[in-house]
Design an enzyme around this catalytic site. Structure first.
Site, PDB file in Angstrom:
ATOM      1  N   CYS A 189       0.830  -1.191   0.000  1.00 46.07           N
ATOM      2  CA  CYS A 189       0.000   0.000   0.000  1.00 46.07           C
ATOM      3  C   CYS A 189       0.872   1.250   0.000  1.00 46.07           C
ATOM      4  O   CYS A 189       1.865   1.337   0.735  1.00 46.07           O
ATOM      5  CB  CYS A 189      -0.910  -0.010   1.226  1.00 46.07           C
ATOM      6  N   ASP A 196       0.062  -6.149  -0.382  1.00 48.55           N
ATOM      7  CA  ASP A 196      -1.054  -6.438  -1.280  1.00 48.55           C
ATOM      8  C   ASP A 196      -0.662  -7.633  -2.134  1.00 48.55           C
ATOM      9  O   ASP A 196       0.348  -7.590  -2.836  1.00 48.55           O
ATOM     10  CB  ASP A 196      -1.359  -5.242  -2.185  1.00 48.55           C
TER      11      ASP A 196
END
Length: 281
Positions: A189, A196
């Site tokens: 992120c 992620d």
């Protein structure tokens, strides 16, 4: 660090900050992020984008009250056109959806129309919303990306810093049309640096791409801080620059967080993304 990680446009986001959860409808909770933040450094102009596409969101935690006060639930899909001025920041999207929890709506269609209107206003572009009752979703099989998986290569990797130049020399002499898949995409992120996890499907026609170089390039995202949508556009841009395919489509499906998964795709050809959830979703 990306060149825009500390941009003032990001300072007002609730992402990475302690926030109160509201359960009464509030459209102001949605927060936009200008797509220009990552497109400008890549040389991508809004009036001459080299691709079309969308950001496909799946909403797994959507609930509201009917007029009798009985809770209702549904699973939703949102498609935000890649030509929109903004992307929608995911934590703000989650907080916004939570605000439906104790709010009464006349019907499923009223909820859908509200979502579509608010998301269009935030994104400043075309948005479509589809809602499905659970009985319409139950029993659907887990999907898989079609294509050749490039992950099982016997290679050594010691550097996990992003490097687009890993694609240098990746284009071969032979012209092919093929679809390549990797489940090893991991980025972080932009704000919180939380991991992620994603799977990526790359379909192209043009000079054959060296699979080892492509895998090394994808793995180099491991310490890279950028939103899902931005990573997909970067992959599209880098493959275009180094490999010069005649046609290219890049589609990533990320694991969910906060009841949402984000699945961006970008293409300069005739591409229709399969929207079934993958094994990790």
């Amino acid at each position: 660090m990306t060149s825009y990680e500390n941009h003032q446009a990001l300072h007002g986001l609730t992402l990475g900050k302690s926030t109160d959860y509201r359960d009464v409808y509030d459209a102001s909770l949605l927060q936009p992020v200008p797509r220009s933040l990552n497109r400008d450094p890549l040389g991508l102009r809004a009036d001459a984008l080299p691709f079309h596409g969308a950001d496909i969101w799946t909403m797994y935690e959507l609930s509201w009250l009917n007029r009798n006060g009985l809770p209702q639930v549904a699973i939703g899909q949102v498609e935000i056109n890649a030509t929109s001025v903004n992307l929608v920041e995911s934590k703000s999207f989650k907080l916004y959806l939570n605000s439906f929890n104790q709010t009464q709506f006349e019907s499923l269609e009223a909820v859908r129309e509200t979502l579509e209107r608010d998301l269009r206003a935030c994104a400043q572009g075309d948005v479509s919303v589809t809602l499905r009752r659970l009985e319409d979703v139950e029993g659907e099989p887990v999907a898989r990306f079609s294509g050749d998986c490039i992950d099982n290569q016997d290679i050594n990797i010691t550097d996990y810093e992003f490097d687009a130049a890993l694609l240098s020399g990746a284009a071969g002499e032979e012209t092919v049309e093929e679809t390549l898949v990797s489940h090893l995409l991991k980025s972080n992120c932009l704000i919180t640096h939380q991991p992620d996890w994603g799977s990526v499907q790359i379909h192209y026609r043009g000079p054959k791409i060296c699979r080892e170089k492509l895998l090394r390039y994808l793995v180099s995202f491991r310490h890279h801080n950028e939103f899902h949508e931005q990573c997909v556009e970067r992959i599209f841009n880098d493959i275009t620059r180094f490999c010069q395919p005649e046609q290219l489509s890049v589609y990533a499906r990320y694991t969910r967080r906060g009841g949402l998964d984000i699945n961006p795709w970008r293409s300069n050809g005739d591409f229709t993304p399969a929207t079934g959830r993958l094994a990790r979703q």
